[in-house]
Write an enzyme that holds these catalytic residues in place. Structure first.
Site, PDB file in Angstrom:
ATOM      1  N   TRP A   1      22.878  19.756 -11.188  1.00  0.00           N
ATOM      2  CA  TRP A   1      22.116  19.971 -12.416  1.00  0.00           C
ATOM      3  C   TRP A   1      21.926  21.444 -12.757  1.00  0.00           C
ATOM      4  O   TRP A   1      21.349  21.751 -13.792  1.00  0.00           O
ATOM      5  CB  TRP A   1      20.726  19.323 -12.252  1.00  0.00           C
ATOM      6  CG  TRP A   1      20.162  19.567 -10.867  1.00  0.00           C
ATOM      7  CD1 TRP A   1      20.213  18.698  -9.815  1.00  0.00           C
ATOM      8  CD2 TRP A   1      19.540  20.760 -10.385  1.00  0.00           C
ATOM      9  NE1 TRP A   1      19.657  19.283  -8.694  1.00  0.00           N
ATOM     10  CE2 TRP A   1      19.232  20.551  -9.017  1.00  0.00           C
ATOM     11  CE3 TRP A   1      19.202  21.987 -10.958  1.00  0.00           C
ATOM     12  CZ2 TRP A   1      18.613  21.512  -8.221  1.00  0.00           C
ATOM     13  CZ3 TRP A   1      18.599  22.956 -10.165  1.00  0.00           C
ATOM     14  CH2 TRP A   1      18.310  22.706  -8.819  1.00  0.00           C
ATOM     15  N   ASN A   2      22.359  22.354 -11.901  1.00  0.00           N
ATOM     16  CA  ASN A   2      21.983  23.761 -12.168  1.00  0.00           C
ATOM     17  C   ASN A   2      22.841  24.432 -13.235  1.00  0.00           C
ATOM     18  O   ASN A   2      22.351  25.296 -13.965  1.00  0.00           O
ATOM     19  CB  ASN A   2      21.936  24.576 -10.873  1.00  0.00           C
ATOM     20  CG  ASN A   2      23.230  24.576 -10.115  1.00  0.00           C
ATOM     21  OD1 ASN A   2      24.065  23.691 -10.283  1.00  0.00           O
ATOM     22  ND2 ASN A   2      23.401  25.561  -9.251  1.00  0.00           N
TER      23      ASN A   2
ATOM     24  N   ALA B   1      28.296  13.092 -13.142  1.00  0.00           N
ATOM     25  CA  ALA B   1      27.467  14.278 -13.341  1.00  0.00           C
ATOM     26  C   ALA B   1      26.049  13.950 -12.906  1.00  0.00           C
ATOM     27  O   ALA B   1      25.707  12.790 -12.660  1.00  0.00           O
ATOM     28  CB  ALA B   1      27.525  14.698 -14.801  1.00  0.00           C
TER      29      ALA B   1
ATOM     30  N   GLU C   1      32.068  22.815  -2.788  1.00  0.00           N
ATOM     31  CA  GLU C   1      31.390  24.048  -3.244  1.00  0.00           C
ATOM     32  C   GLU C   1      29.905  23.845  -2.941  1.00  0.00           C
ATOM     33  O   GLU C   1      29.206  23.172  -3.683  1.00  0.00           O
ATOM     34  CB  GLU C   1      31.635  24.198  -4.756  1.00  0.00           C
ATOM     35  CG  GLU C   1      31.762  25.635  -5.198  1.00  0.00           C
ATOM     36  CD  GLU C   1      30.421  26.281  -5.445  1.00  0.00           C
ATOM     37  OE1 GLU C   1      29.714  26.542  -4.428  1.00  0.00           O
ATOM     38  OE2 GLU C   1      30.063  26.521  -6.600  1.00  0.00           O
TER      39      GLU C   1
ATOM     40  N   CYS D   1      23.886  28.811  -6.546  1.00  0.00           N
ATOM     41  CA  CYS D   1      24.346  28.819  -5.145  1.00  0.00           C
ATOM     42  C   CYS D   1      24.651  30.232  -4.664  1.00  0.00           C
ATOM     43  O   CYS D   1      24.593  30.505  -3.467  1.00  0.00           O
ATOM     44  CB  CYS D   1      25.538  27.895  -4.972  1.00  0.00           C
ATOM     45  SG  CYS D   1      26.858  28.219  -6.145  1.00  0.00           S
TER      46      CYS D   1
HETATM   47  P1  NAD Z   1      20.441  17.071  -3.155  1.00  0.00           P
HETATM   48  O1  NAD Z   1      21.080  17.453  -1.894  1.00  0.00           O
HETATM   49  O2  NAD Z   1      19.601  15.838  -3.175  1.00  0.00           O
HETATM   50  O3  NAD Z   1      21.524  16.848  -4.308  1.00  0.00           O
HETATM   51  C1  NAD Z   1      22.471  17.836  -4.653  1.00  0.00           C
HETATM   52  C2  NAD Z   1      23.433  17.171  -5.656  1.00  0.00           C
HETATM   53  O4  NAD Z   1      24.173  16.175  -4.978  1.00  0.00           O
HETATM   54  C3  NAD Z   1      22.722  16.428  -6.793  1.00  0.00           C
HETATM   55  O5  NAD Z   1      23.458  16.623  -7.970  1.00  0.00           O
HETATM   56  C4  NAD Z   1      22.752  14.961  -6.377  1.00  0.00           C
HETATM   57  O6  NAD Z   1      22.800  14.065  -7.473  1.00  0.00           O
HETATM   58  C5  NAD Z   1      24.038  14.899  -5.605  1.00  0.00           C
HETATM   59  N1  NAD Z   1      24.041  13.898  -4.554  1.00  0.00           N
HETATM   60  C6  NAD Z   1      23.060  13.638  -3.654  1.00  0.00           C
HETATM   61  N2  NAD Z   1      23.444  12.668  -2.801  1.00  0.00           N
HETATM   62  C7  NAD Z   1      24.705  12.315  -3.172  1.00  0.00           C
HETATM   63  C8  NAD Z   1      25.652  11.386  -2.683  1.00  0.00           C
HETATM   64  N3  NAD Z   1      25.420  10.641  -1.594  1.00  0.00           N
HETATM   65  N4  NAD Z   1      26.825  11.301  -3.324  1.00  0.00           N
HETATM   66  C9  NAD Z   1      27.112  12.075  -4.395  1.00  0.00           C
HETATM   67  N5  NAD Z   1      26.276  12.981  -4.888  1.00  0.00           N
HETATM   68  C10 NAD Z   1      25.086  13.102  -4.285  1.00  0.00           C
HETATM   69  O7  NAD Z   1      19.620  18.294  -3.638  1.00  0.00           O
HETATM   70  P2  NAD Z   1      18.827  18.609  -4.967  1.00  0.00           P
HETATM   71  O8  NAD Z   1      17.359  18.419  -4.712  1.00  0.00           O
HETATM   72  O9  NAD Z   1      19.389  17.990  -6.186  1.00  0.00           O
HETATM   73  O10 NAD Z   1      19.128  20.153  -5.016  1.00  0.00           O
HETATM   74  C11 NAD Z   1      18.590  20.987  -4.050  1.00  0.00           C
HETATM   75  C12 NAD Z   1      19.609  21.573  -3.137  1.00  0.00           C
HETATM   76  O11 NAD Z   1      20.920  21.284  -3.551  1.00  0.00           O
HETATM   77  C13 NAD Z   1      19.466  23.068  -3.171  1.00  0.00           C
HETATM   78  O12 NAD Z   1      18.666  23.491  -2.124  1.00  0.00           O
HETATM   79  C14 NAD Z   1      20.862  23.564  -3.041  1.00  0.00           C
HETATM   80  O13 NAD Z   1      21.153  23.794  -1.692  1.00  0.00           O
HETATM   81  C15 NAD Z   1      21.732  22.438  -3.429  1.00  0.00           C
HETATM   82  N6  NAD Z   1      22.431  22.644  -4.678  1.00  0.00           N
HETATM   83  C16 NAD Z   1      23.534  23.420  -4.655  1.00  0.00           C
HETATM   84  C17 NAD Z   1      24.225  23.647  -5.813  1.00  0.00           C
HETATM   85  C18 NAD Z   1      25.453  24.496  -5.839  1.00  0.00           C
HETATM   86  O14 NAD Z   1      25.792  25.006  -6.884  1.00  0.00           O
HETATM   87  N7  NAD Z   1      26.174  24.640  -4.720  1.00  0.00           N
HETATM   88  C19 NAD Z   1      23.779  23.084  -6.993  1.00  0.00           C
HETATM   89  C20 NAD Z   1      22.639  22.279  -6.990  1.00  0.00           C
HETATM   90  C21 NAD Z   1      21.987  22.049  -5.812  1.00  0.00           C
END
Ligand code: NAD
Length: 482
Positions: free
Chosen positions: A154-155, A179, A253, A287
């Site tokens: 979502w970022n 997405a 990523e 990130c």
């Molecule tokens: P999260 O780990 O719950 O989810 C991260 C993303 O993965 C979300 O879009 C979520 O919908 C997706 N996701 C979660 N479980 C999944 C699964 N089993 N299969 C497919 N997709 C899945 O974390 P969050 O609370 O949404 O975000 C917080 C953390 O996520 C941050 O601390 C950061 O580390 C990481 N993050 C990284 C990026 C990046 O650009 N690398 C972007 C957003 C979040």
């Protein structure tokens, strides 16, 4: 169609049709600037996912058989539509994600350029003829890998999905995008640009759902040939393991915890201004966001004073309001995580220089925060903050600072500030990261690769390397006399 709050009705896109999904189940979408529900996102059933898979299989055949000139023309038309619609895409993005309007529309405009760049680059995805035995034609070809399952967070609600879509489609692959359910309307607006540009049915499909169920279904299917994920390290490891069980390559990523090394010979005030600007961009939910500031003891006071000044000049507010330079955090989870990390650091003895708490208003706002005297065991120094927290830590010896910078399992971005070419080279050589910026905090660009090492993942997005994951290399040896 838009709701009475100006938020569009969100649909999935399967086999060239916008649809609601089998059971009609939905999840709410919030505006993080107010905490209010502004719309809903449809959730896919297993049958919907099977429909997406069948469409992607057919779409891959059609797209691969389409001339490169035609493919490129459609992708350029999609880029034109993204650019034309950037203001509206930006408005919807700010409503559901919170970032300031200038950041949202800027992201949409850059997205159009990224698509054009990849579309042109793919025209030159040449193979080669290899000198071999007389009467034998030995060639090396690069072919689309096939249908891709892509998962984006979502970022960067338009830039993130588009990095995967533009590389995959430029390489001749079809793609199913799951997405984020938290920013679905932006993803749908992006997909609509491709659809309206004349992309054949099935080449690009959009689903939403329960993330773990969708990813398990799409990864296990024999139809998908590549798993492309952007998100957290734990989820990335889970998906890479699932892909490994069915011997599928993946592009990961993942998160980072970017060190910023400010050396004794750097201009500390200039370094602080540049680092603070990057720190509070997208409220630190990036990130590659600079997140650990290792500053030589001789310049730390000047650096800290200027950093605090920069943090206090950030205008926090609703991203739709003119003048806002930092919006709310994107969801309540992030707010709770940031509150926990800040409280843990101060509880262990860190000094709060500015910020440190959520704003007293509805929505998920947290003040730009600067902490010094942060003890080494504070969670903030090892856990990716993904929010507007800046811990500043002194060092005396550059080799020690390099060891500290490299001590975490992350290896995505790193930053260094120095006036010495020799020190810059020492940092370039010594920092374990996939992306390094010296004397600035450069963001990602479409003409050069981004990606991580260690737990931050593998594979590259951006630059000519972006096509690598989406193309397979085939050796063809043809005995002409035969
Ligand atoms: P999260 O780990 O719950 O989810 C991260 C993303 O993965 C979300 O879009 C979520 O919908 C997706 N996701 C979660 N479980 C999944 C699964 N089993 N299969 C497919 N997709 C899945 O974390 P969050 O609370 O949404 O975000 C917080 C953390 O996520 C941050 O601390 C950061 O580390 C990481 N993050 C990284 C990026 C990046 O650009 N690398 C972007 C957003 C979040």
């Amino acid at each position: 169609m838009t709701t009475d709050r100006g938020y569009p009705a969100v649909r999935m896109y399967l086999a060239g049709e916008w649809c609601q999904g089998g059971t009609g189940a939905t999840a709410p979408v919030e505006n993080p600037a107010t905490g209010e529900v502004i719309g809903e996102v449809p959730l896919a059933t297993p049958d919907d996912l099977d429909r997406a898979l069948a469409a992607a299989e057919q779409g891959a055949r059609v797209w691969r058989a389409t001339s490169v000139a035609r493919r490129t023309a459609i992708l350029h038309a999609a880029a034109d539509l993204i650019a034309e619609r950037a203001a509206e895409i930006g408005r919807v993005m700010t409503l559901e994600q919170g970032k300031p309007l200038a950041e949202s529309t800027g992201e949409a405009r850059r997205t159009a350029d990224t698509l054009r760049w990849h579309a042109e680059d793919a025209r030159r995805a040449y193979g080669r003829i290899v000198p071999s035995a007389p009467g034998t034609l030995l060639t090396v070809r690069r072919e689309p890998i096939g249908p891709v399952a892509a998962f984006t967070p979502w970022n960067f609600p338009v830039g993130g999905p588009n990095r995967k879509i533009s590389s995959a489609l430029s390489a001749g692959c079809s793609l199913i995008l799951k997405a984020s359910e938290e920013t679905p309307a932006t993803a749908a607006a992006l997909v609509a640009c491709y659809a309206d540009a004349g992309l054949p049915a099935g080449v690009l499909n959009l689903v939403f759902g329960e993330p773990a169920e969708v990813s398990a279904h799409l990864i296990a299917s024999p139809v998908t040939r590549l798993i492309a994920f952007t998100g957290s390290v734990p989820v990335g490891k889970l998906l890479a393991a699932e892909a490994g069980k069915v011997m599928k390559p993946s592009l990961m990523e993942l998160g980072g915890h970017a060190p910023v090394l400010v050396c004794a010979d750097a201009d500390p005030a200039q370094a602080a201004r540049r680092a603070a600007q990057a720190k509070f961009f997208n409220a630190g939910q990036v990130c590659t966001s600079p997140s650990r500031f290792l500053v030589h003891e001789s310049v730390i006071e000047e650096f800290t004073a200027e950093f605090v000044k920069a943090a206090e000049s950030v205008t926090v507010g609703d991203g739709l309001e003119p003048g806002t330079t930092m919006g709310p955090l994107a969801n309540e989870r992030r707010l709770r995580a940031i509150e926990r990390l800040a409280a843990d650091a101060t509880g262990r003895g860190a000094t709060l220089r500015t910020g440190g708490e959520r704003l007293d208003r509805p929505g998920y706002y947290f003040a730009p925060t600067v902490l010094t005297d942060v003890p080494a065991d504070a969670a903030l120094l090892s856990e990716e903050p993904f929010g507007p927290l800046a811990p500043i830590v002194p060092f005396t010896d550059l080799d020690d600072a390099l060891r500290t910078a490299n001590a975490l399992p992350y290896g995505l971005a790193a930053y260094g500030f120095t006036k010495s070419a020799a020190t810059a080279e020492k940092l370039s050589d010594g920092l374990e990261a996939g992306i390094l910026s010296i004397n600035h905090c450069g963001g990602s660009v479409h003409e050069a690769p981004s990606g991580g090492v260690k737990d931050s993942g593998y594979g590259r997005e951006g630059g000519p390397e972006a096509l690598d994951a989406y193309l397979i290399t085939k050796r063809v040896s043809h005995l002409l006399a035969g």
